[in-house]
Design an enzyme around this catalytic site. Structure first.
Site, short mmCIF file in Angstrom:
data_model
loop_
_atom_site.label_atom_id
_atom_site.label_comp_id
_atom_site.label_asym_id
_atom_site.label_seq_id
_atom_site.Cartn_x
_atom_site.Cartn_y
_atom_site.Cartn_z
CB CYS A 127 -0.47 0.64 9.20
SG CYS A 127 0.87 -0.48 9.06
CB CYS A 155 -0.54 -3.11 13.27
SG CYS A 155 0.14 -2.86 11.63
CB CYS A 163 1.98 6.96 3.90
SG CYS A 163 2.22 5.70 5.15
CB CYS A 184 4.93 -6.05 9.46
SG CYS A 184 6.09 -5.43 10.71
CD GLU A 199 -2.57 -1.07 2.66
OE1 GLU A 199 -3.32 -2.02 2.89
OE2 GLU A 199 -2.39 -0.12 3.44
CB CYS A 230 1.97 -4.05 16.50
SG CYS A 230 3.73 -3.67 16.50
N1 SAH Z 1 6.54 -0.44 11.46
C1 SAH Z 1 6.67 0.95 11.72
C2 SAH Z 1 6.04 1.83 10.69
C3 SAH Z 1 4.70 1.42 10.15
S1 SAH Z 1 3.33 1.60 11.26
C4 SAH Z 1 6.14 1.26 13.11
O1 SAH Z 1 5.49 0.42 13.71
O2 SAH Z 1 6.40 2.37 13.57
C5 SAH Z 1 3.17 3.35 11.45
C6 SAH Z 1 2.44 3.76 12.72
O3 SAH Z 1 1.04 3.42 12.64
C7 SAH Z 1 2.98 3.09 13.97
O4 SAH Z 1 3.13 4.02 15.02
C8 SAH Z 1 1.89 2.09 14.27
O5 SAH Z 1 1.88 1.72 15.61
C9 SAH Z 1 0.65 2.83 13.85
N2 SAH Z 1 -0.51 1.97 13.62
C10 SAH Z 1 -0.53 0.75 13.04
N3 SAH Z 1 -1.77 0.28 13.01
C11 SAH Z 1 -2.56 1.21 13.56
C12 SAH Z 1 -3.96 1.28 13.81
N4 SAH Z 1 -4.77 0.30 13.47
N5 SAH Z 1 -4.45 2.39 14.40
C13 SAH Z 1 -3.62 3.41 14.75
N6 SAH Z 1 -2.29 3.40 14.53
C14 SAH Z 1 -1.77 2.30 13.96
FE1 SF4 Z 2 4.80 -3.88 11.82
FE2 SF4 Z 2 2.42 -2.79 12.13
FE3 SF4 Z 2 3.97 -3.19 14.26
FE4 SF4 Z 2 4.63 -1.29 12.47
S1 SF4 Z 2 2.79 -1.33 13.78
S2 SF4 Z 2 5.99 -2.84 13.39
S3 SF4 Z 2 3.91 -2.27 10.58
S4 SF4 Z 2 3.11 -4.79 12.96
#
Ligand code: SAH
Ligand code: SF4
Length: 355
Positions: free
Chosen positions: A346, A129, A115, A122, A93, A126
Site C-alpha cells: 500500500c 504503512c 486493488c 491517507c 496507485e 498507521c
Molecule cells: N485503509 C484501509 C485500506 C488500505 S490498506 C485499511 O487500512 O484497511 C490495506 C491493508 O494493507 C490494511 O490491512 C493495511 O493495514 C495493510 N498494510 C498497509 N501497509 C502494509 C505493509 N507495509 N505491510 C503489510 N500490510 C500493510
Molecule cells: Fe491509511 Fe495505510 Fe492505515 Fe489503511 S493502513 S488506514 S491506508 S494509513
C-alpha cells in the site's frame, strides 16, 4: 466552463442530465453503453451519437481517466502495479493481481483482481504503512475511483482477459471518503455497465465504527475487511492511531451489528510484525476477541517500508499464530506479499515518486 467528468455520474444522474438537455433516455443509455460496455476513450468514439448530443457532451463534459506514469511487473509476472497521475498532479496507485481459483482451469477470462485507491495519501497514519507515512492529500472523486477500474478493464480486455474482483485496499481509507467510494461501487456494479458482482468487491477499513454501521445498511452487499493489527487498545494504538479515538469495544460492537444485520462474515486483517504483534499470547488475545464471531482472519506478513523499521514474521511464527487462531475455531489465510519486488504494498510506489 468547467467540464464535468462523465465517470462521476451514476446511470440515473446521466439520464437526468441528458433529459435536462432535452434528450431521451435511450440517448443516455447509448452513452452509458459506450462508457462501460465499449469502454470508449472519448465521447468522439461514440460514432453513432446524434450530432446535437455529441456537441453538447463535447462542450460540457469530459472523460477523464488517470494517466499512466509508471508500470511495473513483479518478477513472477503475477502482479502489475501502476502509478497513475490525476489531472491535478496527484499520484495514486492501482494494482492488478492474477486470480488463481478453481475456475481458472476452465479458462475463465475474468480472472484478475484490481486493488484500487480511494484517496491520494491517507489521514489515518498507521505507522507501518507507506501511505500513512505520506499523509493525506485529498479524497478521490467517484469518477477517479471508477477511472482506475476502467483503466484496468481496458488493459485486461486488450489482453483477452477481464476483471473479476476489486479490493478497495489501495491508498487511502475508503470509509473516510464514504460517499464517493460507495458511488463508485454503485457505478462499477451497474448491471448495464461493467456489471461486477457486489460480492466480488471487498472494502477494507482501518475500522471506523460509524462507517461500518452505515455500510451494513447499503443495498449492495459488498464484503467488508477490518484492519485490526492489535487485539487490545494499548497494542492497537501503537500501530493504528485512529484506535485512540475509537476503542476496540466500540469497533467490535459495530462489527457484531454488521454481521447480525448483513448475515455476512467479516474479514479481519492482521499485519504480522516480528516481535510486535506475532506472539502466541497475542494470537490468544485475538482468538478471545473474535471467538464465536463469523470471522475470517487474513494475516499479512509486514511489507517493510522506509518510515518504519519493523520486520515481517517468518513462516514458522506465521504458522504458529494461525494454529492458535484455529484453536478458537477461527479460519485464517496468509495473504502473500505479492509483488514485493515492485513495492506493491500500500502506497509504496507513490512514496518513492513523491518529491
Ligand atoms: N485503509 C484501509 C485500506 C488500505 S490498506 C485499511 O487500512 O484497511 C490495506 C491493508 O494493507 C490494511 O490491512 C493495511 O493495514 C495493510 N498494510 C498497509 N501497509 C502494509 C505493509 N507495509 N505491510 C503489510 N500490510 C500493510
Ligand atoms: Fe491509511 Fe495505510 Fe492505515 Fe489503511 S493502513 S488506514 S491506508 S494509513
Amino acid at each position: 466552463m468547467e467540464q464535468v467528468n462523465l465517470y462521476n455520474f451514476n446511470r440515473q444522474e446521466l439520464v437526468s442530465r441528458l433529459r435536462g438537455w432535452g434528450f431521451r433516455v435511450q440517448d443516455a443509455a447509448r452513452v452509458w453503453d459506450g462508457l462501460y460496455r465499449e469502454l470508449v476513450s472519448s465521447t468522439a468514439a461514440l460514432a453513432d451519437l446524434r450530432p446535437d448530443l455529441f456537441d453538447r457532451l463535447h462542450e460540457e463534459t469530459c472523460l477523464r481517466l488517470p494517466e499512466l506514469q509508471v508500470a511495473l511487473t513483479s518478477s513472477d509476472g503475477e502482479t502489475r502495479k501502476f502509478l497513475l497521475r490525476l489531472h491535478d498532479g496527484q499520484a495514486i496507485e492501482t494494482v492488478i493481481m492474477r486470480f488463481h481459483g478453481r475456475r481458472d482451469r476452465r479458462q475463465e477470462t475474468r480472472r484478475f483482481t484490481a486493488c484500487v485507491s480511494t484517496q491520494a495519501g491517507c489521514a489515518m497514519g498507521c505507522v507501518f504503512c507507506a501511505t500513512g507515512q505520506m499523509g493525506f492529500n485529498r479524497h478521490l472523486t467517484a469518477g477517479e475511483i471508477v477511472g482506475q477500474v476502467v483503466f484496468v478493464e481496458r488493459l485486461l480486455r486488450a489482453e483477452g482477459a477481464g476483471l473479476r474482483n476489486i479490493v478497495l485496499m489501495g491508498m487511502g481509507e475508503p470509509l473516510h471518503n464514504y460517499d464517493q467510494t460507495l458511488k463508485a461501487v454503485e457505478i462499477v456494479c451497474d448491471p448495464r455497465g461493467i456489471a461486477l458482482a457486489p460480492r466480488r468487491i471487498t472494502l477494507s477499513t482501518v475500522g471506523l465504527p460509524d462507517g461500518i454501521r452505515r455500510l451494513a445498511e447499503e443495498p449492495l452487499p459488498i464484503n467488508l475487511a477490518v484492519s485490526l493489527h492489535g487485539a487490545t487498545d494499548e497494542e492497537r494504538r501503537r500501530l493504528v492511531p485512529p484506535a485512540r479515538r475509537w476503542p476496540l469495544a466500540e469497533l467490535m460492537a459495530a462489527c457484531r451489528e454488521y454481521i447480525e444485520r448483513r448475515q455476512r462474515r467479516i474479514f479481519f486483517e492482521w499485519t504480522l510484525i516480528e516481535g510486535e504483534n506475532d506472539t502466541p499470547e497475542q494470537a490468544h488475545q485475538l482468538g478471545r476477541l473474535l471467538a464465536g464471531m463469523d470471522a475470517h482472519i487474513n494475516v499479512i506478513p509486514l511489507n517493510p517500508t522506509g518510515g518504519y523499521d519493523g520486520r515481517p514474521s517468518d513462516d514458522s511464527r506465521v504458522k504458529a499464530f494461525q494454529q492458535v487462531l484455529a484453536g478458537y475455531g477461527l479460519p485464517s489465510t496468509v495473504r502473500q506479499r505479492r509483488g514485493i519486488d515492485i513495492a506493491a504494498g500500500c502506497g509504496q510506489l507513490a512514496a518513492t515518486q513523491t518529491p
